[in-house]
Design a protein around this motif. Structure first.
Motif, PDB file in Angstrom:
ATOM      1  N   SER A  46       3.421   0.651 -14.134  1.00  0.00           N
ATOM      2  CA  SER A  46       3.980   1.840 -13.483  1.00  0.00           C
ATOM      3  C   SER A  46       3.085   2.345 -12.351  1.00  0.00           C
ATOM      4  O   SER A  46       3.556   2.582 -11.231  1.00  0.00           O
ATOM      5  N   LEU A  47       1.792   2.513 -12.637  1.00  0.00           N
ATOM      6  CA  LEU A  47       0.904   3.140 -11.663  1.00  0.00           C
ATOM      7  C   LEU A  47       0.507   2.207 -10.525  1.00  0.00           C
ATOM      8  O   LEU A  47       0.401   2.639  -9.371  1.00  0.00           O
ATOM      9  N   LEU A  48       0.283   0.918 -10.819  1.00  0.00           N
ATOM     10  CA  LEU A  48      -0.180  -0.007  -9.779  1.00  0.00           C
ATOM     11  C   LEU A  48       0.957  -0.841  -9.194  1.00  0.00           C
ATOM     12  O   LEU A  48       1.103  -0.914  -7.969  1.00  0.00           O
ATOM     13  N   ALA A  49       1.763  -1.478 -10.042  1.00  0.00           N
ATOM     14  CA  ALA A  49       2.821  -2.346  -9.532  1.00  0.00           C
ATOM     15  C   ALA A  49       4.074  -1.576  -9.133  1.00  0.00           C
ATOM     16  O   ALA A  49       4.909  -2.091  -8.380  1.00  0.00           O
ATOM     17  N   GLY A  50       4.251  -0.349  -9.644  1.00  0.00           N
ATOM     18  CA  GLY A  50       5.404   0.461  -9.266  1.00  0.00           C
ATOM     19  C   GLY A  50       6.661   0.151 -10.047  1.00  0.00           C
ATOM     20  O   GLY A  50       7.761   0.516  -9.619  1.00  0.00           O
ATOM     21  N   LEU A  51       6.535  -0.505 -11.204  1.00  0.00           N
ATOM     22  CA  LEU A  51       7.688  -0.814 -12.048  1.00  0.00           C
ATOM     23  C   LEU A  51       7.551  -0.076 -13.371  1.00  0.00           C
ATOM     24  O   LEU A  51       6.525  -0.190 -14.039  1.00  0.00           O
ATOM     25  N   SER A  52       8.577   0.645 -13.760  1.00  0.00           N
ATOM     26  CA  SER A  52       8.529   1.469 -14.953  1.00  0.00           C
ATOM     27  C   SER A  52       8.263   0.638 -16.202  1.00  0.00           C
ATOM     28  O   SER A  52       8.983  -0.335 -16.490  1.00  0.00           O
ATOM     29  N   TRP A 107       3.659   5.555  -5.329  1.00  0.00           N
ATOM     30  CA  TRP A 107       4.255   5.441  -4.001  1.00  0.00           C
ATOM     31  C   TRP A 107       3.622   6.404  -3.008  1.00  0.00           C
ATOM     32  O   TRP A 107       3.521   6.100  -1.813  1.00  0.00           O
ATOM     33  N   THR A 108       3.180   7.549  -3.496  1.00  0.00           N
ATOM     34  CA  THR A 108       2.478   8.481  -2.599  1.00  0.00           C
ATOM     35  C   THR A 108       1.171   7.880  -2.116  1.00  0.00           C
ATOM     36  O   THR A 108       0.839   7.939  -0.913  1.00  0.00           O
ATOM     37  N   ALA A 109       0.408   7.283  -3.021  1.00  0.00           N
ATOM     38  CA  ALA A 109      -0.859   6.654  -2.625  1.00  0.00           C
ATOM     39  C   ALA A 109      -0.613   5.474  -1.692  1.00  0.00           C
ATOM     40  O   ALA A 109      -1.349   5.286  -0.705  1.00  0.00           O
ATOM     41  N   ALA A 119       1.981   4.952   0.375  1.00  0.00           N
ATOM     42  CA  ALA A 119       2.388   5.432   1.691  1.00  0.00           C
ATOM     43  C   ALA A 119       1.215   6.047   2.442  1.00  0.00           C
ATOM     44  O   ALA A 119       1.070   5.865   3.669  1.00  0.00           O
ATOM     45  N   THR A 120       0.335   6.768   1.729  1.00  0.00           N
ATOM     46  CA  THR A 120      -0.814   7.407   2.380  1.00  0.00           C
ATOM     47  C   THR A 120      -1.756   6.366   2.977  1.00  0.00           C
ATOM     48  O   THR A 120      -2.217   6.503   4.128  1.00  0.00           O
ATOM     49  N   VAL A 121      -2.047   5.312   2.221  1.00  0.00           N
ATOM     50  CA  VAL A 121      -2.940   4.254   2.716  1.00  0.00           C
ATOM     51  C   VAL A 121      -2.364   3.616   3.974  1.00  0.00           C
ATOM     52  O   VAL A 121      -3.097   3.363   4.959  1.00  0.00           O
ATOM     53  N   LEU A 122      -1.071   3.357   3.990  1.00  0.00           N
ATOM     54  CA  LEU A 122      -0.459   2.703   5.143  1.00  0.00           C
ATOM     55  C   LEU A 122      -0.371   3.629   6.346  1.00  0.00           C
ATOM     56  O   LEU A 122      -0.715   3.239   7.486  1.00  0.00           O
ATOM     57  N   LEU A 123       0.083   4.861   6.134  1.00  0.00           N
ATOM     58  CA  LEU A 123       0.299   5.773   7.258  1.00  0.00           C
ATOM     59  C   LEU A 123      -1.007   6.267   7.867  1.00  0.00           C
ATOM     60  O   LEU A 123      -1.025   6.698   9.033  1.00  0.00           O
ATOM     61  N   LEU A 124      -2.109   6.226   7.115  1.00  0.00           N
ATOM     62  CA  LEU A 124      -3.399   6.566   7.704  1.00  0.00           C
ATOM     63  C   LEU A 124      -3.882   5.513   8.688  1.00  0.00           C
ATOM     64  O   LEU A 124      -4.725   5.793   9.540  1.00  0.00           O
ATOM     65  N   ALA A 125      -3.317   4.310   8.577  1.00  0.00           N
ATOM     66  CA  ALA A 125      -3.810   3.213   9.417  1.00  0.00           C
ATOM     67  C   ALA A 125      -2.820   2.752  10.476  1.00  0.00           C
ATOM     68  O   ALA A 125      -3.220   2.144  11.468  1.00  0.00           O
ATOM     69  N   MET A 126      -1.533   3.027  10.302  1.00  0.00           N
ATOM     70  CA  MET A 126      -0.544   2.460  11.227  1.00  0.00           C
ATOM     71  C   MET A 126       0.628   3.410  11.405  1.00  0.00           C
ATOM     72  O   MET A 126       0.762   4.399  10.652  1.00  0.00           O
ATOM     73  N   SER A 127       1.472   3.091  12.377  1.00  0.00           N
ATOM     74  CA  SER A 127       2.650   3.914  12.648  1.00  0.00           C
ATOM     75  C   SER A 127       3.679   3.732  11.546  1.00  0.00           C
ATOM     76  O   SER A 127       3.650   2.740  10.806  1.00  0.00           O
ATOM     77  N   PRO A 128       4.632   4.682  11.420  1.00  0.00           N
ATOM     78  CA  PRO A 128       5.662   4.562  10.373  1.00  0.00           C
ATOM     79  C   PRO A 128       6.467   3.275  10.480  1.00  0.00           C
ATOM     80  O   PRO A 128       6.832   2.683   9.450  1.00  0.00           O
TER      81      PRO A 128
END
Length: 546
Positions: free
Chosen positions: A298-304, A397-399, A401-410
């Motif tokens: 759930s926390l790392l792979a994003g699957l319940s 998913w918040t983490a 998205a944060t890692v990606l958006l801190l480094a690149m455009s949407p």
């Protein structure tokens, strides 16, 4: 049957699983009450170490069938697998053991059941139908000292109270009265053994599996391998941290897309570890396995974890069975000819070539898995710890998205996620597809013993350590289905034992190469589409084909 009027989880699981032997689908017929063990301290002490999913017997002769019936996914759907292999009883056996196992009565559970539930039980009973346990007041007798009972009494091992329960869960007196028929005339004697049931061969395979499981346990192959898993978990987490740092270094560049496959590969390994934890392979404690599975899946792979465990337990209980295994229930693909029925003309044409479309469709499997996972968590229902699952997935998913958006455009971040999910689907779906697709499919309602069901529906995939790595150990599917809680590194060790056991029984054991497996899958899927199209042709011609 007893409608599960028991108070502790271990007996609930045992009572719920046992009716599957004569053919009762407990999930549809009887409720599993899910007793709160916290209200019973003596039961709660046995929950943490996982004893609620174990079944022991005092029978030292190997005559008990408990180990064969108490096997497979727990009816409580708590992510545990029932373990009924502890049949040696060396430490549990009382002074004077072994005890004599009472005659099995296939019809004892029928009184009071509705006709639909009683029918499969009666099928396994003697031809004269159900017997009703006699009431002590019906007949005069002597022996056990109870007024009106013909029970002659039995010498029990020293130290045992006459009220101790026997193999059938009844007191020694009750076992006698249940085995005696109220329809008898004359002196009371134990009822004769029932006529040989149609399931004799199935019981033979059940006993054979019990013997195999005992050898596996004695070899220590079910012992936990914590060092192996800790190394794998640490390596996966450190790799994800390193990739997150590398994303920041590369910055707002399309070169980021070269990192997406590495992220997908690492997350697929994390998902495999979550799968192992859900099967109780990492720790002895079900609670810690659940914690590990939620953290990894759930926390790392994003699957319940809850969604995956529920559907996957059903798959293990009934692999490749129509109406039960949701893995062969697809709206797009058809895994058996019956699934072609009701499809439109364009869809039927697609199904005749669906084998060739399989690999491209795997590019969408990552999106599909995450969609189904999120839908199950957001939908109000029976998913356990749903709020915790929501928080874990939201945090993940918040983490991300944060890692990606801190480094690149949407836009680049969306492309990164798209590439990662596409390859994640190929890696994860590609590891599951060859395991059962193209293997025999069981019709709806068909009952088969555990050993034959698991072996006949599974395919092993050889190829050395690269296949082991990319398929997360699931390439040894036969062994995994026979021993779901066996740690992954022990599967290669048990494989020769299982292969030899199947050969001794004349049971087909399927193993092929990675390329051979996918060739069989593609051929099967295309053949299903063609077979489904033929079944819609002229009924008279269909009779001649049959």
């Amino acid at each position: 049957m007893s409608h599960l009027t028991v108070r502790d989880p271990a007996h609930e699981n045992g009572c719920a699983k046992a009716p599957e032997t004569p053919g009762v689908d407990c999930g549809e017929r009887l409720p599993v009450p899910q007793t709160d063990a916290g209200r019973s301290p003596e039961a709660e002490r046995l929950v943490d170490p996982g004893r609620r999913s174990e079944q022991c017997t005092f029978d030292l002769t190997g005559a008990s069938e408990a180990a064969g019936t108490h096997r497979g996914a727990s009816p409580s759907e708590d992510g545990t697998d029932l373990d009924g292999t502890d049949v040696d009883g060396t430490e549990q056996g009382p002074e004077g053991a072994p005890l004599t196992t009472a005659q099995e009565r296939y019809e004892e559970s029928t009184p009071g059941l509705d006709p639909e539930t009683a029918e499969p039980v009666l099928t396994y009973g003697p031809p004269n139908g159900s017997r009703v346990p006699h009431r002590p007041r019906d007949r005069p007798g002597r022996g056990c000292g109870r007024p009106g009972c013909g029970h002659p009494g039995t010498v029990l091992p020293s130290g045992w109270d006459r009220r101790s329960t026997g193999a059938a869960g009844l007191t020694e007196h009750e076992r006698w009265t249940t085995m005696s028929s109220s329809q008898d005339v004359g002196p009371r004697t134990p009822a004769q053994p029932p006529a040989a049931p149609p399931a004799r061969a199935a019981r033979q395979f059940t006993s054979s599996y019990t013997a195999l499981a005992q050898r596996v346990r004695e070899a220590g192959l079910l012992d936990r391998r914590r060092g192996y898993y800790w190394r794998r978990i640490a390596a996966a987490v450190l790799t994800l941290v390193a990739l997150a740092a590398l994303v920041q270094v590369v910055g707002d560049s399309w070169w980021q897309l070269l990192l997406a496959p590495l992220v997908a590969l690492t997350l697929s390994q994390v998902a495999f570890l979550g799968h192992d934890a859900a099967h109780q392979q990492i720790f002895t404690s079900p609670r810690w396995n659940a914690v590990a599975s939620r953290g990894l899946a759930s926390l790392l792979a994003g699957l319940s974890h809850g969604w995956w465990t529920g559907k996957h337990n059903v798959h293990h209980a009934a692999p490749n069975q129509i109406g039960r295994d949701t893995d062969i229930d697809s709206k797009l693909l058809a895994f058996h000819p019956g699934a072609v029925e009701g499809k439109g003309r364009a869809h039927r044409w697609f199904l005749t070539h669906q084998g060739y479309w399989l690999l491209p469709l795997l590019l969408l499997e990552g999106f599909n898995l995450h969609y189904d996972s999120a839908s199950a968590v957001l939908r109000r229902g029976a998913l356990k710890r749903r709020r915790l699952e929501v928080l874990l997935l939201a945090a993940r998913w918040t983490a991300y998205a944060t890692v990606l958006l801190l480094a690149m455009s949407p836009g680049k971040a969306a492309a990164f996620v798209g590439v990662e999910l596409a390859l994640f689907g190929v890696l994860l779906g590609g590891a599951f597809v060859p395991n059962h697709t193209g293997m025999p499919v069981l019709a709806r309602g068909v009952k088969q013993d555990f050993l034959r069901r698991q072996v006949s529906s599974s395919r092993n995939v050889g190829g050395g350590w690269p296949v082991d790595f990319f398929m997360g150990g699931l390439n040894r599917q036969v062994e995994h289905h026979l021993f779901p809680s066996m740690p992954r590194p022990n599967l290669p060790l048990v494989q020769p034992l299982v292969r030899r056991h199947c050969a001794d029984l004349g049971l087909p054991y399927t193993e092929t190469t990675f390329a051979g497996a996918y060739a069989a899958v593609i051929t099967h899927l295309n053949g299903v589409g063609l077979a489904g199209r033929r079944e819609r042709s002229c009924p008279l011609a269909q009779q001649f084909r049959a």
